[in-house]
Design a protein around this motif. Structure first.
Motif, mmCIF file in Angstrom:
data_model
loop_
_atom_site.group_PDB
_atom_site.id
_atom_site.type_symbol
_atom_site.label_atom_id
_atom_site.label_comp_id
_atom_site.label_asym_id
_atom_site.label_seq_id
_atom_site.Cartn_x
_atom_site.Cartn_y
_atom_site.Cartn_z
ATOM 1 N N GLN A 116 1.486 -8.983 9.085
ATOM 2 C CA GLN A 116 0.536 -7.878 8.853
ATOM 3 C C GLN A 116 0.957 -7.034 7.662
ATOM 4 O OE1 GLN A 116 -2.466 -8.767 10.530
ATOM 5 N NE2 GLN A 116 -2.558 -6.640 9.998
ATOM 6 N N ALA A 117 2.258 -6.701 7.589
ATOM 7 C CA ALA A 117 2.765 -5.892 6.475
ATOM 8 C C ALA A 117 2.588 -6.635 5.150
ATOM 9 C CB ALA A 117 4.232 -5.539 6.705
ATOM 10 N N MET A 119 0.356 -8.845 4.327
ATOM 11 C CA MET A 119 -1.047 -8.949 3.907
ATOM 12 C C MET A 119 -1.498 -7.698 3.161
ATOM 13 S SD MET A 119 -2.101 -11.947 4.530
ATOM 14 C CE MET A 119 -3.813 -11.690 4.108
ATOM 15 N N ASP A 120 -0.832 -6.574 3.373
ATOM 16 C CA ASP A 120 -1.185 -5.332 2.693
ATOM 17 C C ASP A 120 -0.339 -5.075 1.451
ATOM 18 O OD1 ASP A 120 -3.158 -4.737 4.553
ATOM 19 O OD2 ASP A 120 -1.736 -3.725 5.882
#
Length: 155
Positions: A116-117, A119-120
């Motif tokens: 998740q981290a 992807m940002d």
């Protein structure tokens, strides 16, 4: 850029190049941290490391593009930008994959958090200091293989 920054940058470049070369050339490194999964493409698990042959590469696995299986048929990888693609798409467009699985397993919740981290994140690809191998190993929590950690936000 002052002399201290140049020296630091050079050290990172050398460490990055050495870690990438060591990853591919040292079977002891692979054997210490990973097992080859004979049927891994058909039955992947989250955290499996997918190695695809380079388009310009010769025979064997002297160079590869790396990604990490996320689950649900998706692989996250760095190819100029952080991207998720379907496993079947990558196998079709990049060729047959070699699949490696970490010995001793991994923390699935930490992996999902790192994905998740990532992807940002906005990362600038560099073949020597910030490439797909560094990215994949950081996702798997093996940043120590790269010398200086390239992705501190993924710790």
């Amino acid at each position: 850029m002052d002399l201290l920054e140049q020296v630091s940058s050079s050290k990172q470049a050398v460490a990055g190049a050495a870690s990438t070369a060591a990853f591919f050339l040292c079977e002891g490194l692979l054997g210490r941290h990973f097992d080859v999964v004979p049927n891994g493409v058909a039955e992947p698990q989250p955290g499996d490391l997918f190695l695809f042959p380079l388009a310009s590469g010769g025979p064997g696995w002297w160079g590869a593009h790396a990604g990490v299986y996320c689950g649900d048929g998706e692989i996250i990888h760095l190819e100029g930008i952080v991207a998720k693609h379907g496993k079947s798409h990558l196998v079709r467009t990049r060729g047959p994959a070699k699949v490696l699985r970490m010995k001793g397993g991994l923390d699935a919740a930490a992996l999902q958090w790192r994905i998740q981290a990532a992807m940002d994140m906005v990362l600038e690809y560099d073949a020597v200091t910030c490439n797909c191998i560094h990215f994949a190993l950081a996702l798997l929590g093996l940043g120590q293989l790269n010398g200086d950690m390239m992705f501190p936000a993924l710790q």
